[in-house]
Design a protein around this motif. Structure first.
Motif, PDB file in Angstrom:
ATOM      1  N   UNK A 203    -161.308 -23.872  58.584  1.00  0.00           N
ATOM      2  CA  UNK A 203    -161.339 -24.839  57.488  1.00  0.00           C
ATOM      3  C   UNK A 203    -161.013 -24.165  56.160  1.00  0.00           C
ATOM      4  N   UNK A 204    -161.534 -22.952  55.956  1.00  0.00           N
ATOM      5  CA  UNK A 204    -161.239 -22.221  54.726  1.00  0.00           C
ATOM      6  C   UNK A 204    -159.761 -21.814  54.676  1.00  0.00           C
ATOM      7  N   UNK A 205    -159.229 -21.403  55.825  1.00  0.00           N
ATOM      8  CA  UNK A 205    -157.848 -20.920  55.860  1.00  0.00           C
ATOM      9  C   UNK A 205    -156.839 -22.047  55.678  1.00  0.00           C
ATOM     10  N   UNK A 206    -157.113 -23.207  56.276  1.00  0.00           N
ATOM     11  CA  UNK A 206    -156.142 -24.302  56.245  1.00  0.00           C
ATOM     12  C   UNK A 206    -156.487 -25.377  55.211  1.00  0.00           C
ATOM     13  N   UNK A 207    -157.640 -25.265  54.577  1.00  0.00           N
ATOM     14  CA  UNK A 207    -157.961 -26.171  53.485  1.00  0.00           C
ATOM     15  C   UNK A 207    -158.288 -27.585  53.902  1.00  0.00           C
ATOM     16  N   UNK A 208    -159.223 -27.767  54.833  1.00  0.00           N
ATOM     17  CA  UNK A 208    -159.670 -29.124  55.175  1.00  0.00           C
ATOM     18  C   UNK A 208    -161.201 -29.154  55.175  1.00  0.00           C
ATOM     19  N   UNK A 209    -161.743 -30.355  54.980  1.00  0.00           N
ATOM     20  CA  UNK A 209    -163.182 -30.562  55.011  1.00  0.00           C
ATOM     21  C   UNK A 209    -163.656 -30.644  56.460  1.00  0.00           C
ATOM     22  N   UNK A 210    -164.828 -30.112  56.735  1.00  0.00           N
ATOM     23  CA  UNK A 210    -165.486 -30.269  58.036  1.00  0.00           C
ATOM     24  C   UNK A 210    -166.685 -31.179  57.837  1.00  0.00           C
ATOM     25  N   UNK A 211    -166.698 -32.296  58.535  1.00  0.00           N
ATOM     26  CA  UNK A 211    -167.835 -33.205  58.472  1.00  0.00           C
ATOM     27  C   UNK A 211    -168.781 -32.848  59.609  1.00  0.00           C
ATOM     28  N   UNK A 212    -169.925 -32.289  59.257  1.00  0.00           N
ATOM     29  CA  UNK A 212    -170.956 -31.908  60.220  1.00  0.00           C
ATOM     30  C   UNK A 212    -171.979 -33.041  60.292  1.00  0.00           C
ATOM     31  N   UNK A 213    -171.881 -33.855  61.322  1.00  0.00           N
ATOM     32  CA  UNK A 213    -172.789 -34.989  61.504  1.00  0.00           C
ATOM     33  C   UNK A 213    -173.947 -34.516  62.382  1.00  0.00           C
ATOM     34  N   UNK A 214    -175.171 -34.578  61.856  1.00  0.00           N
ATOM     35  CA  UNK A 214    -176.302 -33.974  62.549  1.00  0.00           C
ATOM     36  C   UNK A 214    -177.498 -34.925  62.673  1.00  0.00           C
ATOM     37  N   UNK A 215    -177.367 -36.004  63.454  1.00  0.00           N
ATOM     38  CA  UNK A 215    -178.521 -36.883  63.642  1.00  0.00           C
ATOM     39  C   UNK A 215    -179.473 -36.431  64.739  1.00  0.00           C
ATOM     40  N   UNK A 216    -179.028 -35.503  65.617  1.00  0.00           N
ATOM     41  CA  UNK A 216    -179.806 -35.161  66.809  1.00  0.00           C
ATOM     42  C   UNK A 216    -180.347 -33.730  66.813  1.00  0.00           C
ATOM     43  N   UNK A 217    -180.044 -32.943  65.791  1.00  0.00           N
ATOM     44  CA  UNK A 217    -180.346 -31.520  65.830  1.00  0.00           C
ATOM     45  C   UNK A 217    -181.812 -31.187  66.039  1.00  0.00           C
ATOM     46  N   UNK A 218    -182.727 -32.037  65.580  1.00  0.00           N
ATOM     47  CA  UNK A 218    -184.150 -31.759  65.749  1.00  0.00           C
ATOM     48  C   UNK A 218    -184.664 -32.166  67.126  1.00  0.00           C
ATOM     49  N   UNK A 219    -183.844 -32.858  67.901  1.00  0.00           N
ATOM     50  CA  UNK A 219    -184.277 -33.323  69.223  1.00  0.00           C
ATOM     51  C   UNK A 219    -183.890 -32.304  70.288  1.00  0.00           C
ATOM     52  N   UNK A 220    -184.321 -31.080  70.083  1.00  0.00           N
ATOM     53  CA  UNK A 220    -184.017 -30.002  71.017  1.00  0.00           C
ATOM     54  C   UNK A 220    -185.148 -29.853  72.022  1.00  0.00           C
ATOM     55  N   UNK A 221    -184.814 -29.809  73.289  1.00  0.00           N
ATOM     56  CA  UNK A 221    -185.821 -29.681  74.327  1.00  0.00           C
ATOM     57  C   UNK A 221    -186.325 -28.238  74.387  1.00  0.00           C
ATOM     58  N   UNK A 222    -187.591 -28.073  74.760  1.00  0.00           N
ATOM     59  CA  UNK A 222    -188.204 -26.749  74.865  1.00  0.00           C
ATOM     60  C   UNK A 222    -188.099 -25.980  73.556  1.00  0.00           C
ATOM     61  N   UNK A 223    -188.084 -26.693  72.439  1.00  0.00           N
ATOM     62  CA  UNK A 223    -187.853 -26.035  71.159  1.00  0.00           C
ATOM     63  C   UNK A 223    -189.008 -25.123  70.760  1.00  0.00           C
ATOM     64  N   UNK A 224    -190.195 -25.369  71.296  1.00  0.00           N
ATOM     65  CA  UNK A 224    -191.361 -24.588  70.878  1.00  0.00           C
ATOM     66  C   UNK A 224    -192.007 -23.846  72.047  1.00  0.00           C
ATOM     67  N   UNK A 225    -191.226 -23.539  73.084  1.00  0.00           N
ATOM     68  CA  UNK A 225    -191.817 -22.879  74.245  1.00  0.00           C
ATOM     69  C   UNK A 225    -191.821 -21.360  74.135  1.00  0.00           C
ATOM     70  N   UNK A 226    -191.243 -20.816  73.065  1.00  0.00           N
ATOM     71  CA  UNK A 226    -191.248 -19.376  72.875  1.00  0.00           C
ATOM     72  C   UNK A 226    -190.154 -18.638  73.614  1.00  0.00           C
ATOM     73  N   UNK A 227    -189.461 -19.324  74.521  1.00  0.00           N
ATOM     74  CA  UNK A 227    -188.403 -18.671  75.304  1.00  0.00           C
ATOM     75  C   UNK A 227    -187.013 -19.171  74.959  1.00  0.00           C
TER      76      UNK A 227
END
Length: 416
Positions: A203-227
């Motif tokens: 994106x930096x090299x070719x000069x375009x915007x990246x739209x990072x849509x993040x509605x699900x990022x917190x819905x990670x399974x096993x997020x707090x299992x330590x492994x």
């Protein structure tokens, strides 16, 4: 020639609305009213996970001594909510001040504003495929030239993107690229760390915007299992580092629809100040401001301290539902329908055998009272593809088990 007039003697519709195609997911709504239908179609959060008590308390607080919640508000959003969202972003590893954020009526509005500000008819837009259908719909109505970028089990293929960019003539250089890097809709993939780095570098090299849509990022399974390995850095954070004092090409979008409640219609955008200012002006012509009452309810809820527990309940429940779906498909449809277990989100992407006719399968599924979204909805050309998106978020485990049984019957009926 298509008649673009609503009726004789009245003005014509614009070209893009002469024969507009509706959302392929919204067009499934009539089936939902059929008695006994089990839906694996819409990406709806489970009503059983809504923190109704906490939201009622937040609503009561929002109405107590807060006259501003019943008045028009600033287009950028209420300062109280913007501060709360900035704190939430910090917890996600993204540094942002309240002034760098704009509140929107869902993240879909944020994307629509970007399209209004950036895209003219014929402009090239890169979209990972399979893609969220509402994104494709917004780009079609803007008359953009949609160029697909393939995905695999690790997300958007940056090697393929680099080759595509090398081959595009200068006149067709893209304005923006759209991606859901965290548990994508519909594939459920998590974009690998090295690809995040490569994407922002391109994106930096070719000069375009990246739209990072993040509605699900917190819905990670096993997020707090330590492994579980740490979550890859947000594209926005990679952009902060690579921009090195210049413009960060990543526009970050998110929403409370999947983690708190869709009815709030609270989303937000984090972007470069020049882009954010223009999106703010565009929003003024759309709705003036997102509902101040909804914003204050969201702010009070985030301030209450109940949000982390709500998200954790969703992670645990969605993982159980996902496992029921994937294990059921593997046990009952092995060899005919294949899918991989996602590490988070709300969706399973499935591929079925070429011996199964796609339309016959959908018709048979409806007759067996189980609903899914056909894969063709997620591609720009709407080609007939032997794929489907299955959402495990809304139905409970017994309903999912029943849905798999019905799907197995439908598959048997649809064999060529």
């Amino acid at each position: 020639m298509t008649d673009t007039r609503p009726q004789a003697g009245m003005p014509a519709f614009t070209a893009v609305f002469a024969q507009p195609a509706g959302s392929p997911i919204r067009e499934l709504f009539p089936y939902l009213s059929q008695p006994g239908m089990i839906s694996l179609a819409g990406g709806y959060p489970s009503p059983s996970l809504f923190d109704a008590e906490g939201l009622a308390q937040a609503a009561a607080q929002a109405m107590t001594g807060e006259a501003q919640t019943l008045q028009y508000g600033a287009t950028e959003g209420l300062p109280t909510l913007r501060n709360a969202l900035a704190a939430l972003m910090s917890e996600r590893g993204i540094q942002a001040s309240a002034e760098q954020l704009m509140v929107t009526t869902g993240s879909q509005q944020a994307f629509d504003l970007l399209v209004r500000v950036l895209i003219e008819p014929g402009d090239t837009v890169l979209v990972e495929v399979p893609a969220y259908p509402a994104t494709l719909q917004a780009l079609r109505l803007a008359q953009a030239s949609i160029v697909p970028v393939p995905m695999d089990e690790h997300g958007l293929q940056t090697d393929a993107l680099a080759e595509l960019l090398r081959q595009l003539p200068a006149a067709q250089r893209p304005k923006l690229l759209y991606t859901v890097p965290n548990f994508s809709n519909p594939r459920g993939t998590l974009l690998a760390s090295e690809r995040r780095e490569a994407l922002v570098q391109l994106a930096c090299a070719y000069g375009f915007w990246v739209v990072e849509d993040d509605p699900y990022g917190e819905l990670r399974f096993d997020a707090d299992d330590g492994n579980t390995p740490p979550m890859p850095s947000a594209l926005r954070t990679v952009g902060d580092r690579l921009a090195a004092g210049g413009v960060n090409p990543v526009v970050y979008l998110s929403s409370l629809s999947k983690t708190v409640a869709p009815a709030l219609r609270v989303g937000w955008m984090l972007a470069d100040s020049s882009l954010l200012r223009r999106c703010t002006i565009a929003k003024q012509t759309v709705d003036l401001c997102t509902s101040p009452l909804a914003q204050m309810v969201a702010a009070r809820y985030l301030e209450s301290g109940r949000y982390p527990a709500t998200v954790q309940r969703a992670r645990i429940e969605y993982q159980q539902r996902m496992q029921a779906l994937v294990q059921g498909i593997t046990a009952r449809l092995d060899g005919l329908v294949q899918c991989a277990a996602p590490a988070g989100g709300m969706f399973v992407w499935a591929t079925f055998a070429q011996s199964i006719d796609p339309q016959a399968l959908f018709d048979a599924a409806v007759s067996q009272q189980v609903l899914y979204v056909p894969g063709k909805a997620f591609y720009p050309d709407r080609a007939q593809l032997n794929t489907m998106r299955l959402s495990f978020a809304a139905p409970d485990v017994p309903q999912i088990e029943q849905a798999v049984q019905r799907l197995a019957t439908a598959v048997a009926l649809a064999m060529r």
